[in-house]
Every structure is written in C-alpha cells, then in structure tokens.
Design an enzyme around this catalytic site. Sequence first.
Site, PDB file in Angstrom:
ATOM      1  N   GLY A  53       0.809  -1.198   0.000  1.00 30.80           N
ATOM      2  CA  GLY A  53       0.000   0.000   0.000  1.00 30.80           C
ATOM      3  C   GLY A  53       0.848   1.255   0.000  1.00 30.80           C
ATOM      4  N   SER A  54       0.358   2.329  -0.640  1.00 30.41           N
ATOM      5  CA  SER A  54       1.038   3.619  -0.562  1.00 30.41           C
ATOM      6  C   SER A  54       0.856   4.182   0.851  1.00 30.41           C
ATOM      7  CB  SER A  54       0.465   4.573  -1.603  1.00 30.41           C
ATOM      8  OG  SER A  54       0.729   4.097  -2.906  1.00 30.41           O
ATOM      9  N   GLY A  55       1.675   5.209   1.158  1.00 29.71           N
ATOM     10  CA  GLY A  55       1.602   5.808   2.478  1.00 29.71           C
ATOM     11  C   GLY A  55       2.795   5.483   3.346  1.00 29.71           C
ATOM     12  N   HIS A  56       3.706   4.647   2.818  1.00 28.02           N
ATOM     13  CA  HIS A  56       4.900   4.261   3.579  1.00 28.02           C
ATOM     14  C   HIS A  56       6.169   4.809   2.937  1.00 28.02           C
ATOM     15  CE1 HIS A  56       2.142   1.681   5.674  1.00 28.02           C
ATOM     16  NE2 HIS A  56       1.887   0.963   4.600  1.00 28.02           N
ATOM     17  N   LYS A 104       5.912  -8.025   2.314  1.00 24.81           N
ATOM     18  CA  LYS A 104       5.667  -7.790   3.739  1.00 24.81           C
ATOM     19  C   LYS A 104       4.477  -8.641   4.177  1.00 24.81           C
ATOM     20  CE  LYS A 104       4.990  -3.339   3.684  1.00 24.81           C
ATOM     21  NZ  LYS A 104       4.825  -3.279   2.213  1.00 24.81           N
ATOM     22  N   ASP A 109      -1.309  -8.466   0.753  1.00 29.04           N
ATOM     23  CA  ASP A 109      -0.054  -8.544  -0.002  1.00 29.04           C
ATOM     24  C   ASP A 109       0.329  -9.999  -0.258  1.00 29.04           C
ATOM     25  OD1 ASP A 109      -0.010  -5.815   0.168  1.00 29.04           O
ATOM     26  OD2 ASP A 109       1.722  -5.693   1.503  1.00 29.04           O
ATOM     27  N   HIS A 218       0.287   0.705   9.888  1.00 26.19           N
ATOM     28  CA  HIS A 218      -1.019   1.178   9.439  1.00 26.19           C
ATOM     29  C   HIS A 218      -1.837   1.722  10.603  1.00 26.19           C
ATOM     30  CE1 HIS A 218       0.177  -2.115   6.656  1.00 26.19           C
ATOM     31  NE2 HIS A 218      -0.151  -1.221   5.757  1.00 26.19           N
TER      32      HIS A 218
END
Length: 330
Positions: A53-56, A104, A109, A218
């Site tokens: 996911g984006s945001g990391h 991960k 995922d 998250h």
Amino acid sequence: MRMLINVPETVVADGLRGMAAAHPELSVDVDNRVIVRRDAPVEGKVGLVSGGGSGHEPLHGGFVGPGMLSAACPGEVFTSPVPDQMVRAAAAVDGGAGVLFIVKNYTGDVLNFDMAAELAEDEGIRVGKVLVNDDVAVTDSLFTAGRRGTGATLFVEKIAGAAAEEGATLERVEAIGRQVNESSRSFGVALSAVTTPSKGSPTFDLPDGELELGIGIHGEPGRERRAMMTSREIADFSVDAVLEDLRPSGPVIALVNGMGATPLLELYGFNAEVQRVLAERGVAVARTLVGNYVTSLDMAGCSVTLCQVDEDLLRLWDAPVRTPALRWGR
C-alpha cells in the site's frame, strides 16, 4: 484536515507523476501503477520486485534502482497492489534469471503476490519469494496472520538487491533475503495517530500525553499504552523488546526509522539513546541508518530495527546503491 493534495482519489497518481518528473532514471507507469528502473530488464540478472500500500514512502518506490529493487508496485493508500501490477512488473524486469518477490506479511499482499507468482510462472518467468515478518510487537494484527513486516523490508531489499547486482542466482538471492529476514527484528512506537487522505481524520484515538508501544505501520494496535515517556525510556523499552527476541551473537546494523512526522533532530536524539542501550547490553553496531524510510503518512513516532550480520551480509550492505531514497558507493 490540512493536506498538500488535490483530492483524495488522485493522491497516489499525483504522487507517481511527481516521482516520474523528479527521477528520469526510473520508468513510472502511472496508469498501471508500476515503477521500474529504466535499464530493466538486465540480461542474466535476477529481478527484485516489491510493493504494498502507498503511504509508507519512500518504501517501496524510493528503493528502485541499481543495487536494490528492480521494480515496485504501489497500491492505494494502505491497500495491497493487485496481481496484475505484480505480473506486469515481473515481466518488465525479468532478464532470464528469474524474479524475486519481496513481500511484507500482510494478508492482502501475501495473497496477491502468491497469485501473481502463479500467473508469472504461467508466462514462463521463474519466481522466488521472501516473506518479511520482523515486528516483535504482536504475533497477529488487524492485517496479518503472524508477525507484521516493517523495517526489515529495507534490509532485505538492500542486501538481496546487492546480491542480485553481483549476478547471484535466483536461489542464492532468495536464500540471502530469507537469512536477512530471519536475522532482523523491529519494534515501533506511535506518538500520534495517522490520518489517511480518504478518512480525513485520525484513524485511531491517542489522547494527548500518551503514546502507544508496539504500533503497526497502518496504525494497528500495539502492546500497550502509557503516559508519555522520554526518549531514553522509549529506547530502553524498544531495544529491549527487540533484543529479547533477536538475541544477537554478533554485530548488528541498526535502523532508527521515523514514522513520517517526527523531525530528524528528534530521530538523531533517539538514535543516541538506542546506541547507549545497545552498548550497555554489549551489542556491537556495525552500521547505523537514521531517517524516514518506512513511514506511516503523518504519524509521529519511530521504530527500531536490528539486523545481525556476518561478514558477507555486511559486505552486501556496503555495496553501491543508487535509488531515490538510498544511495552510496557510486
């Protein structure tokens, strides 16, 4: 909510367009959400593909380049990419030596990368996989069965990437990636909650004057909440949690990672305390990395990751790397 965005629906696409403009050495497919090093595929070299996911950020797109990842697949914010992205990335970087998926440990995922591996193999691409599950804070979470994958992802991507760059076989690169994961442990701390663009408000409640020990990237719950602690106290708790599980018998690489909203001044101060604790516990530190590498949007806080290394892993860590977010040696 005050965010430097247009609308929540285009945050990922806008970010990718900006990344493409800033890094012409990368090929960024905004529509299909795939970031590839521009010289791919490299004939005879194992391709490394990761994503999530984006945001990391800068994980994973910021780690695409010589000496590290061959390609990355960004999903929507805190959402897994889909198998089509992963297959497209694998096809783009396969130079005939196979492709390694670095995953991960989050349920979406894992499922999607497994499906992508089957589809890629149907297309004649050999695929290996390394599952990263280094977080000692909890054994399961809202997103996982088993430990979460966090800071050790950077270690796996860097060290396995160096092995691939040297021309190691798929089997060897996969074995090194698994060794790095098994030699790494992490623990995270939140000082404030994360706000996602789509929600527009904190995703969990963390009252002023409190922190959460063992937080996930998250915003998943950690081990416990306490009244605010000093940097020294947080370092004692976090490093001891890692050492209790890792029990290193040799030198380590230390990563002090910011969650996105903690200034570098504070991270360096925290690193001083981490180094103190490790010295007091008799753990030798071979290398140290401090900065924002595996973040959680605007969450304040930090994580500590230790990776026990032998001579070969340390040599691969020191090998040249040139990516948007990690570069040295060339």
